[in-house]
Design a protein around this motif. Structure first.
Motif, PDB file in Angstrom:
ATOM      1  N   SER A  16       0.979  -1.186   0.190  1.00  0.00           N
ATOM      2  CA  SER A  16       0.004   0.196   0.070  1.00  0.00           C
ATOM      3  C   SER A  16       0.790   1.065  -0.091  1.00  0.00           C
ATOM      4  O   SER A  16       1.963   1.330   0.592  1.00  0.00           O
ATOM      5  N   THR A  17       0.424   2.360  -0.840  1.00  0.00           N
ATOM      6  CA  THR A  17       1.302   3.429  -0.886  1.00  0.00           C
ATOM      7  C   THR A  17       0.618   4.542  -0.704  1.00  0.00           C
ATOM      8  O   THR A  17      -0.893   4.701  -0.740  1.00  0.00           O
ATOM      9  N   ASP A  18       1.357   5.910  -0.175  1.00  0.00           N
ATOM     10  CA  ASP A  18       0.561   7.280  -0.199  1.00  0.00           C
ATOM     11  C   ASP A  18       1.846   7.907  -0.911  1.00  0.00           C
ATOM     12  O   ASP A  18       2.652   7.505  -1.503  1.00  0.00           O
ATOM     13  N   ILE A  22       5.598   3.686   1.927  1.00  0.00           N
ATOM     14  CA  ILE A  22       5.311   2.207   1.339  1.00  0.00           C
ATOM     15  C   ILE A  22       5.398   1.201   2.377  1.00  0.00           C
ATOM     16  O   ILE A  22       6.288   0.898   3.002  1.00  0.00           O
ATOM     17  N   VAL A  23       4.304   0.474   2.442  1.00  0.00           N
ATOM     18  CA  VAL A  23       3.989  -0.671   3.664  1.00  0.00           C
ATOM     19  C   VAL A  23       4.094  -1.984   2.670  1.00  0.00           C
ATOM     20  O   VAL A  23       3.265  -2.158   1.739  1.00  0.00           O
ATOM     21  N   LYS A  44      10.123   4.629   3.457  1.00  0.00           N
ATOM     22  CA  LYS A  44       9.995   6.085   2.731  1.00  0.00           C
ATOM     23  C   LYS A  44      10.462   6.545   1.548  1.00  0.00           C
ATOM     24  O   LYS A  44      11.787   6.462   1.193  1.00  0.00           O
ATOM     25  N   LYS A 124      -1.401  -2.396   9.651  1.00  0.00           N
ATOM     26  CA  LYS A 124      -2.253  -0.811   9.393  1.00  0.00           C
ATOM     27  C   LYS A 124      -1.297  -0.080   9.924  1.00  0.00           C
ATOM     28  O   LYS A 124      -1.010  -0.109  11.249  1.00  0.00           O
ATOM     29  N   SER A 127      -1.655   6.099   9.929  1.00  0.00           N
ATOM     30  CA  SER A 127      -2.068   7.082   8.821  1.00  0.00           C
ATOM     31  C   SER A 127      -3.224   6.196   8.165  1.00  0.00           C
ATOM     32  O   SER A 127      -3.319   6.638   6.958  1.00  0.00           O
ATOM     33  N   GLU A 128      -3.679   5.196   8.441  1.00  0.00           N
ATOM     34  CA  GLU A 128      -4.661   4.411   7.941  1.00  0.00           C
ATOM     35  C   GLU A 128      -4.205   3.711   6.514  1.00  0.00           C
ATOM     36  O   GLU A 128      -4.732   2.903   5.926  1.00  0.00           O
ATOM     37  N   GLN A 129      -2.853   3.651   6.419  1.00  0.00           N
ATOM     38  CA  GLN A 129      -2.103   2.739   5.153  1.00  0.00           C
ATOM     39  C   GLN A 129      -1.925   1.338   5.757  1.00  0.00           C
ATOM     40  O   GLN A 129      -1.870   1.007   6.845  1.00  0.00           O
ATOM     41  N   THR A 130      -2.521   0.347   5.023  1.00  0.00           N
ATOM     42  CA  THR A 130      -2.532  -1.075   4.993  1.00  0.00           C
ATOM     43  C   THR A 130      -1.610  -1.733   3.982  1.00  0.00           C
ATOM     44  O   THR A 130      -1.438  -1.216   2.872  1.00  0.00           O
TER      45      THR A 130
END
Length: 534
Positions: A16-18, A22-23, A44, A124, A127-130
């Protein structure tokens, strides 16, 4: 449509990314009863590239079982509970800490896996990234079996190899067979896949060919986005597949032209019949002379047949026959080679599918070797006999030479001792001395007195000479102790006889050796003491 496809791909690799973080979490596969550890990798995206970071304030792990849409929080990492040695914070779950263990932030370990642990695990961030990953649980590793488990197979029979594996997870694994490169009829293979809720199976049916025994067949189980695989192997034991014999080559050595073999008269040539079969075939060689319909069986029984001292009468066809028994039926294969002997050649033409051997003309090399060995043995025996006779003759000549040298150095006493004509005629001794007639008794004629050394009350000690052996000319110097003629008392005689008995029983390096005793009329007993150097 493209967005849905991209979202599905992102879910499969657990990423998952924003704009900044990155997770990533990778899929796992484990056996029932083992442990599994998920790593939540947080990176990051910076101007210098991707960098690992310690993570935000809070990380939460949740679990969604197979066949369910409801997820359960199983572990929570709080920023304020982290230490330099790792996270020792609390978990906000209704499951035991032993089942879900936190060893290194922000990883999670599931202990003593059961089939109910298969499913989706989600990491999770605050910051709600999963990021999610799949855990596949295997009942066992793949198991390979054969439809017919031997121990004997036959060429042409169909055998099905089956690979099965029990699993639990959201996606089924893939089973693939790896077959030997050679001796497999790939045009007639039949593959079959059978899957159920928690079981996958893959089978391959093949027709057995010769020389397939001893080759490995491998079944591998692979999972989506997991590099490790589980596999099993099976094989047909060596020499377990029986097949009819066949001939691969019928050749001549030295090698000649393939379809026109020629050799000179008087030369030697070897025929080689290379054949295969299981059970191992037997070889038979036959010879068909030129212009003669009757064949002749050659004494060759193996792969090669040597022909020696060829003549024009050896021109003809040489046939190799290989045979064995498969399923109780005798099977054979033959191949013929034409050989022409014309003073400068041997000609051969190969016929289909068969092989054989030919005998040697003249003596067999083994017979020649046996004759040579026997001849060498006879020669060695004769040499040993001649050497023994020569040594015996040399010994006899040396003895005669020493005897002549000794005779030249004899003094008067020795001459008298060796002269049989002047020896005294001894009469019988009294009966009381008869017990001295043993191996110690020396004939009076073999003894001579030389000088008186000492004298006692009833004995005298003399220096003398005597024959070393009866009826031989070797003389030795000895000391002689004898009882004097004046000693007539019985007590003195008994004492002297007792001394003789003691001397016979005692042998010591510090004493003169007792050689023997002698008897005569005027001097009753003489005792000889050896004074030779020891």
């Amino acid at each position: 449509m493209l967005r849905l496809f991209a979202l599905f791909a992102l879910l499969q690799i657990g990423l998952s990314t924003d704009d900044e973080l990155i997770v990533t979490v990778k899929n796992l596969v484990s056996l029932v009863g083992s442990n599994a550890t998920f790593r939540c990798i947080i990176k990051k995206n910076t101007t210098d590239g991707m960098e690992m970071i310690d993570g935000p304030e809070n990380i939460e792990w949740s679990f969604t079982p197979v066949g369910s849409n409801a997820s359960v929080v199983i572990l929570n990492f709080a920023e304020q509970n982290r230490t330099n040695d790792g996270l020792v914070g609390s978990s906000t779950v209704n499951k035991s800490d032993f089942k879900y263990h936190k060893e290194v932030w922000p990883d999670i370990t599931i202990h003593e896996l059961t089939v109910s642990d298969a499913g989706t695990y989600t990491c999770k961030l605050m910051s709600e990234q999963t990021a999610s990953a799949q855990l596949y649980i295997l009942d066992t590793i793949p198991v390979c079996t054969k439809s017919n488990d031997g121990p004997i197979y036959y060429e042409g029979d169909s055998v099905t190899l089956t690979c099965t594996m029990g699993f639990h997870g959201n996606q089924k694994p893939k089973l693939d067979w790896t077959l030997p490169r050679w001796h497999v009829d790939y045009d007639h293979l039949r593959f079959k896949q059978e899957n159920s809720a928690n079981l996958v199976s893959s089978s391959v049916t093949l027709g057995l060919q010769h020389m397939i025994d001893g080759k490995l067949f491998t079944c591998s189980a692979s999972f989506v986005n997991i590099s490790s695989t589980y596999n099993c192997t099976t094989m047909f034991k060596p020499e377990s597949v029986q097949y009819v014999p066949y001939i691969s080559h019928l050749r001549t050595f030295p090698r000649t032209e393939e379809h026109n073999h020629q050799t000179e008269e008087g030369s030697n040539i070897t025929l080689a019949c290379e054949a295969h079969g299981n059970p191992r075939p037997d070889w038979t060689w036959k010879f068909f002379p030129k212009k003669v319909n009757k064949s002749k069986v050659l004494p060759c029984k193996f792969v090669t047949c040597r022909l020696s001292y060829l003549t024009t009468m050896d021109t003809g066809s040489y046939q190799c026959i290989v045979s064995n028994t498969v399923k109780g039926v005798d099977r054979s294969a033959t191949q013929t080679l034409y050989l022409k002997v014309n003073g400068r050649g041997v000609t051969s033409t190969a016929a289909p599918v068969s092989v054989e051997y030919k005998k040697d003309k003249g003596f067999s090399p083994y017979a020649i070797g046996a004759i040579v060995c026997a001849s060498l043995a006879v020669i060695l025996i004769i040499v040993f006999i001649l050497l023994a006779l020569k040594m015996r003759r040399r010994e006899h000549m040396l003895h005669e030479r020493l005897t002549r040298m000794h005779d030249e150095n004899l003094d008067d006493q020795e001459v008298e001792l060796l002269d049989e004509n002047i020896q005294p005629d001894n009469s019988e001794l009294p009966a009381e001395y008869g017990r001295l007639k043993q191996q110690w008794e020396i004939a009076r004629k073999d003894i001579r007195l030389v000088d008186l050394i000492a004298k006692g009350s009833f004995v005298e000690v003399w220096r003398g000479r005597m024959r070393k052996y009866p009826r031989r000319n070797e003389i030795m110097k000895v000391a002689i102790k004898r009882i004097v003629s004046e000693a007539t008392e019985k007590e003195e005689r008994r004492f002297y006889l007792a001394e003789l008995e003691v001397m016979k029983a005692i042998q010591h390096t510090q004493m003169s050796c007792f050689d023997g005793c002698s008897r005569e009329v005027e001097v009753i007993v003489q005792v000889l003491l050896n004074v030779r150097t020891r």
